[in-house]
Motif scaffolding. Structure first.
Motif, PDB file in Angstrom:
ATOM      1  N   ASP A  41       0.795  -1.302   0.153  1.00 49.32           N
ATOM      2  CA  ASP A  41      -0.076  -0.040  -0.096  1.00 49.32           C
ATOM      3  C   ASP A  41       0.828   1.269  -0.092  1.00 49.32           C
ATOM      4  O   ASP A  41       0.813   2.220  -0.701  1.00 49.32           O
ATOM      5  CB  ASP A  41      -0.955  -0.047   1.071  1.00 49.32           C
ATOM      6  CG  ASP A  41      -1.604   1.345   1.377  1.00 49.32           C
ATOM      7  OD1 ASP A  41      -2.446   1.605   0.517  1.00 49.32           O
ATOM      8  OD2 ASP A  41      -1.398   1.928   2.353  1.00 49.32           O
ATOM      9  N   LEU A  44       2.638   1.807  -3.544  1.00 48.31           N
ATOM     10  CA  LEU A  44       1.753   2.166  -4.721  1.00 48.31           C
ATOM     11  C   LEU A  44       1.155   3.480  -4.399  1.00 48.31           C
ATOM     12  O   LEU A  44       1.142   4.313  -5.482  1.00 48.31           O
ATOM     13  CB  LEU A  44       0.393   1.302  -4.408  1.00 48.31           C
ATOM     14  CG  LEU A  44       0.638  -0.243  -4.925  1.00 48.31           C
ATOM     15  CD1 LEU A  44      -0.722  -0.998  -4.696  1.00 48.31           C
ATOM     16  CD2 LEU A  44       0.919  -0.372  -6.427  1.00 48.31           C
ATOM     17  N   GLU A  67      -2.217 -11.079  -7.686  1.00 43.71           N
ATOM     18  CA  GLU A  67      -2.697  -9.714  -8.209  1.00 43.71           C
ATOM     19  C   GLU A  67      -1.709  -8.532  -7.554  1.00 43.71           C
ATOM     20  O   GLU A  67      -1.511  -7.688  -8.388  1.00 43.71           O
ATOM     21  CB  GLU A  67      -3.836  -9.391  -7.040  1.00 43.71           C
ATOM     22  CG  GLU A  67      -4.528  -8.002  -7.030  1.00 43.71           C
ATOM     23  CD  GLU A  67      -5.634  -7.766  -6.218  1.00 43.71           C
ATOM     24  OE1 GLU A  67      -5.897  -6.443  -5.786  1.00 43.71           O
ATOM     25  OE2 GLU A  67      -5.964  -8.737  -5.582  1.00 43.71           O
ATOM     26  N   GLN A  68      -0.730  -9.073  -6.526  1.00 40.84           N
ATOM     27  CA  GLN A  68       0.180  -8.026  -6.055  1.00 40.84           C
ATOM     28  C   GLN A  68       1.283  -8.122  -7.111  1.00 40.84           C
ATOM     29  O   GLN A  68       1.640  -6.915  -7.636  1.00 40.84           O
ATOM     30  CB  GLN A  68       0.802  -8.494  -4.868  1.00 40.84           C
ATOM     31  CG  GLN A  68      -0.150  -8.487  -3.781  1.00 40.84           C
ATOM     32  CD  GLN A  68       0.569  -8.929  -2.328  1.00 40.84           C
ATOM     33  OE1 GLN A  68       1.545  -9.769  -2.408  1.00 40.84           O
ATOM     34  NE2 GLN A  68       0.204  -8.845  -1.256  1.00 40.84           N
ATOM     35  N   HIS A  70       1.101  -8.453 -10.328  1.00 36.17           N
ATOM     36  CA  HIS A  70       0.649  -7.724 -11.473  1.00 36.17           C
ATOM     37  C   HIS A  70       0.492  -6.146 -11.279  1.00 36.17           C
ATOM     38  O   HIS A  70       1.045  -5.476 -12.104  1.00 36.17           O
ATOM     39  CB  HIS A  70      -0.918  -8.293 -11.956  1.00 36.17           C
ATOM     40  CG  HIS A  70      -1.499  -7.503 -13.298  1.00 36.17           C
ATOM     41  ND1 HIS A  70      -2.424  -6.781 -13.146  1.00 36.17           N
ATOM     42  CD2 HIS A  70      -1.101  -7.469 -14.617  1.00 36.17           C
ATOM     43  CE1 HIS A  70      -2.686  -6.187 -14.248  1.00 36.17           C
ATOM     44  NE2 HIS A  70      -2.021  -6.719 -15.312  1.00 36.17           N
ATOM     45  N   ARG A  71      -0.162  -5.715 -10.183  1.00 37.28           N
ATOM     46  CA  ARG A  71      -0.083  -4.317  -9.841  1.00 37.28           C
ATOM     47  C   ARG A  71       1.322  -3.750  -9.788  1.00 37.28           C
ATOM     48  O   ARG A  71       1.655  -2.650 -10.007  1.00 37.28           O
ATOM     49  CB  ARG A  71      -0.871  -4.091  -8.618  1.00 37.28           C
ATOM     50  CG  ARG A  71      -2.283  -4.377  -8.613  1.00 37.28           C
ATOM     51  CD  ARG A  71      -3.041  -3.968  -7.327  1.00 37.28           C
ATOM     52  NE  ARG A  71      -3.193  -2.665  -7.424  1.00 37.28           N
ATOM     53  CZ  ARG A  71      -3.560  -1.746  -6.369  1.00 37.28           C
ATOM     54  NH1 ARG A  71      -4.038  -2.255  -5.421  1.00 37.28           N
ATOM     55  NH2 ARG A  71      -3.614  -0.496  -6.370  1.00 37.28           N
ATOM     56  N   LEU A  72       2.246  -4.331  -9.262  1.00 35.43           N
ATOM     57  CA  LEU A  72       3.555  -3.918  -9.154  1.00 35.43           C
ATOM     58  C   LEU A  72       4.504  -4.148 -10.087  1.00 35.43           C
ATOM     59  O   LEU A  72       5.648  -3.512 -10.348  1.00 35.43           O
ATOM     60  CB  LEU A  72       4.118  -4.506  -7.715  1.00 35.43           C
ATOM     61  CG  LEU A  72       3.524  -4.083  -6.414  1.00 35.43           C
ATOM     62  CD1 LEU A  72       4.002  -5.158  -5.284  1.00 35.43           C
ATOM     63  CD2 LEU A  72       3.795  -2.567  -6.195  1.00 35.43           C
ATOM     64  N   ARG A  73       4.236  -5.220 -11.077  1.00 39.83           N
ATOM     65  CA  ARG A  73       4.902  -5.451 -12.145  1.00 39.83           C
ATOM     66  C   ARG A  73       6.502  -5.893 -11.881  1.00 39.83           C
ATOM     67  O   ARG A  73       7.358  -5.316 -12.436  1.00 39.83           O
ATOM     68  CB  ARG A  73       4.841  -4.166 -13.347  1.00 39.83           C
ATOM     69  CG  ARG A  73       3.689  -3.840 -13.864  1.00 39.83           C
ATOM     70  CD  ARG A  73       3.029  -4.814 -14.698  1.00 39.83           C
ATOM     71  NE  ARG A  73       1.714  -4.560 -14.976  1.00 39.83           N
ATOM     72  CZ  ARG A  73       1.102  -4.835 -16.203  1.00 39.83           C
ATOM     73  NH1 ARG A  73       1.535  -5.597 -16.914  1.00 39.83           N
ATOM     74  NH2 ARG A  73      -0.189  -4.767 -16.184  1.00 39.83           N
ATOM     75  N   ARG A  95      -4.322 -12.548 -15.245  1.00 42.35           N
ATOM     76  CA  ARG A  95      -4.171 -11.049 -14.998  1.00 42.35           C
ATOM     77  C   ARG A  95      -3.259 -10.264 -16.012  1.00 42.35           C
ATOM     78  O   ARG A  95      -3.654  -9.064 -16.239  1.00 42.35           O
ATOM     79  CB  ARG A  95      -3.576 -10.771 -13.620  1.00 42.35           C
ATOM     80  CG  ARG A  95      -4.659 -11.024 -12.263  1.00 42.35           C
ATOM     81  CD  ARG A  95      -3.777 -11.107 -11.140  1.00 42.35           C
ATOM     82  NE  ARG A  95      -5.040 -11.298 -10.237  1.00 42.35           N
ATOM     83  CZ  ARG A  95      -5.654 -12.397  -9.840  1.00 42.35           C
ATOM     84  NH1 ARG A  95      -5.431 -13.482 -10.528  1.00 42.35           N
ATOM     85  NH2 ARG A  95      -6.547 -12.566  -8.865  1.00 42.35           N
TER      86      ARG A  95
END
Length: 420
Positions: A41, A44, A67-68, A70-73, A95
Motif C-alpha cells: 500500500d 503504490l 494480484e500484487q 501484476h499491480r507492481l509489475r 491477469r
C-alpha cells in the motif's frame, strides 16, 4: 558504555548499497501477510520513491499474490509451497495481457532466500517465524539494506546476524524498535540511560494468572489495538512478543538487559521511549498503524510524507502507563533470562513457543500451558555454549530439539486433561 560494540541499528549511520537517482528497488518477503500488504500500500502511494522488483509468500493466498505481482509489475515471484505453482501460474496468466511476459516464478523452501539475495536496494523481511533467518542472512551477505520486521531471525541467530551486518545496514520495522531507532537519533550512545519498550497489555491486561486459565483462542485473538496475524496476536496475548522485543532491543542497540524496561500503555500511541542521562525522555508517538514503521524501514534517512495517520491535537485524549504484571505474564522475565544465556537458548525459546501457540490454536494446550511448557523446555535445554561460536546448524539442531520436546510435553498435557 562507549567501549561497547557498535549497535546493529544506528540512526546516525546510513548504509546505501546502490546510491543513485530514481526509486529504490525493493524486495518484499511475506508479501501477503500483514506487513507485506501494508508495505505494498505504501509503495503504490509512492511510486516515485519505491519500486518492487520481487515478492515472496508462503503460498496460502495465491490469488492475492498474483494480484500484487501484476499491480507492481515485479520481475520475480517466489513461493515456498511447490504444490501451488500451477495455481499461481494460472492466476498470473489471468491477469496479464496476451503476449505479456509473466514474472519468473521461484518455488520451494529456499525461494525467499534466493530473492532476498537478488539485485535490489532494500529487502523488507516481513516473514513470520524463525524461517526468516536464512533470508535475513542472504540479504545481509548480498549487501542489501535490510528492513527487518522478522524479529525471530535476529533473536535465534543474533551472533550470525551481527557477524554479517555492516554499520547502518539494518533498519528495524517493529513499531517499538522503529520508535527507539528514531528517538536514539537525538543523542549519542553514551547519553542513553534506559530503553523503555511499551506494551499494549494485549486483550488480557489487568487479569490475574487465575483469571487467564479459561481464556479461549477467540479471546486471545481479540487484540484491542493492533490488527496482526494469528501467531503474533497470540504472542501479544501471552506477552511473549514483548519478551522477544526485549531480546531484539538488546541485540539491535547493545543496551544491557537491566537497562531495558517494559511498561504497559493500553492506547498504543507511544511506541517506545529512550531515557537519557540528563533526565530527558524522548517518546515516539503515532496512532497505531504499521505503515509508519514500514516507511522508516524503506525510506530512511528520508521520511515518507503522509505515510501514516496523525493525531488530532484539538481533541482531548488520555494516555496511560502501568507497570507490567510479571506474575500473570512471566514471559518477559523468561525472555530476559534466555537473552542473557544467549547461544542457542533464544532459538529454543522461540521454537518451543511457536509449537505451543499452534497447540493452543488447535485446542491441544490451554492458554497458560503455552508459557508453562516453554519454560520447561528452556529449563531442560540448560545453559548453552557461548553465543560467539554459534552456527546455523547449531540453531537448526536446537530448534528441532525444542519443537520435538514441546510437542512431547503438549501431548502429555492433553493426555492428563483427558484422564481428569
Amino acid at each position: 558504555m562507549t567501549d561497547a560494540p557498535a549497535p546493529l541499528a544506528d540512526p546516525h549511520l546510513v548504509y546505501d548499497p546502490v546510491a543513485g537517482d530514481g526509486p529504490k528497488d525493493v524486495v518484499i518477503l511475506g508479501s501477503t501477510g500483514s506487513i507485506g500488504t501494508q508495505a505494498i500500500d505504501l509503495v503504490l502511494r509512492n511510486p516515485d520513491r519505491f519500486r518492487v522488483t520481487a515478492l515472496s509468500a508462503h503460498g496460502g493466498r495465491v490469488a492475492l499474490l498474483a494480484e500484487q505481482a501484476h499491480r507492481l509489475r515485479v520481475r520475480t515471484v517466489a513461493v515456498a509451497r511447490q504444490d501451488v505453482v500451477p495455481e499461481l501460474r494460472e492466476a498470473l496468466s489471468a491477469r496479464y495481457g496476451a503476449g505479456e511476459p509473466l514474472p519468473e516464478i521461484l518455488a520451494g523452501p529456499d525461494a525467499a532466500t534466493r530473492v532476498a539475495a537478488s539485485d535490489c536496494h532494500t529487502v523488507l523481511n516481513g516473514i513470520t517465524g524463525s524461517i526468516g533467518l536464512a533470508p535475513t542472512l542472504a540479504a545481509l551477505e548480498a549487501g542489501r539494506t535490510l528492513a527487518l520486521a522478522n524479529k525471530e531471525s535476529l533473536i535465534v541467530g543474533g551472533p550470525l546476524v551481527k557477524a554479517l551486518a555492516k554499520p547502518g545496514q539494518i533498519i528495524p520495522v517493529d513499531s517499538e524498535h522503529a520508535a527507539l531507532f528514531q528517538a536514539l537519533a537525538a543523542g549519542t550512545r553514551a547519553d542513553v540511560r534506559k530503553l523503555v519498550v511499551t506494551a499494549s497489555g494485549g486483550p488480557f491486561r489487568g487479569r490475574t494468572r487465575q483469571e487467564l486459565a479459561a481464556v479461549t483462542v477467540e479471546d486471545a485473538l481479540a487484540h484491542p489495538t493492533w490488527a496482526m496475524g494469528p501467531v503474533i496476536t497470540i504472542n501479544s496475548a501471552t506477552l511473549v512478543n514483548k519478551g522477544l522485543e526485549v531480546i531484539e532491543a538488546h541485540l539491535l542497540y547493545d543496551i544491557p538487559f537491566d537497562r531495558i524496561e517494559v511498561v504497559v500503555h493500553p492506547q498504543s500511541y507511544v511506541h517506545s521511549m529512550v531515557e537519557f542521562t540528563d533526565g530527558s525522555t524522548l517518546a515516539q508517538a503515532t496512532p497505531p498503524d504499521m505503515r509508519g514503521p514500514i516507511a522508516i524501514g524503506l525510506g530512511w534517512p528520508e521520511r515518507v510524507p503522509d505515510a501514516a495517520p496523525v493525531f488530532d491535537w484539538s481533541k482531548a485524549s488520555t494516555w496511560e502507563f502501568f507497570p507490567l504484571d510479571n506474575e500473570a505474564f512471566p514471559s518477559v522475565n523468561l525472555a530476559r533470562h534466555v537473552g542473557e544465556l544467549a547461544g542457542t537458548a533464544p532459538a529454543v525459546f522461540n521454537a518451543a513457543n511457536e509449537e505451543c501457540v499452534e497447540a493452543f490454536r488447535t485446542g491441544a494446550l490451554p492458554f497458560l500451558g503455552i508459557i508453562d511448557t516453554v519454560t520447561r523446555v528452556v529449563e531442560e535445554h540448560g545453559t548453552p555454549a557461548a553465543g560467539t561460536s554459534l552456527t546455523v546448524p547449531d540453531v537448526l539442531e536446537a530448534e528441532t530439539w525444542a519443537r520435538a520436546r514441546a510437542r512431547e510435553l503438549t501431548a502429555r498435557t492433553a493426555s492428563a486433561e483427558a484422564r481428569a
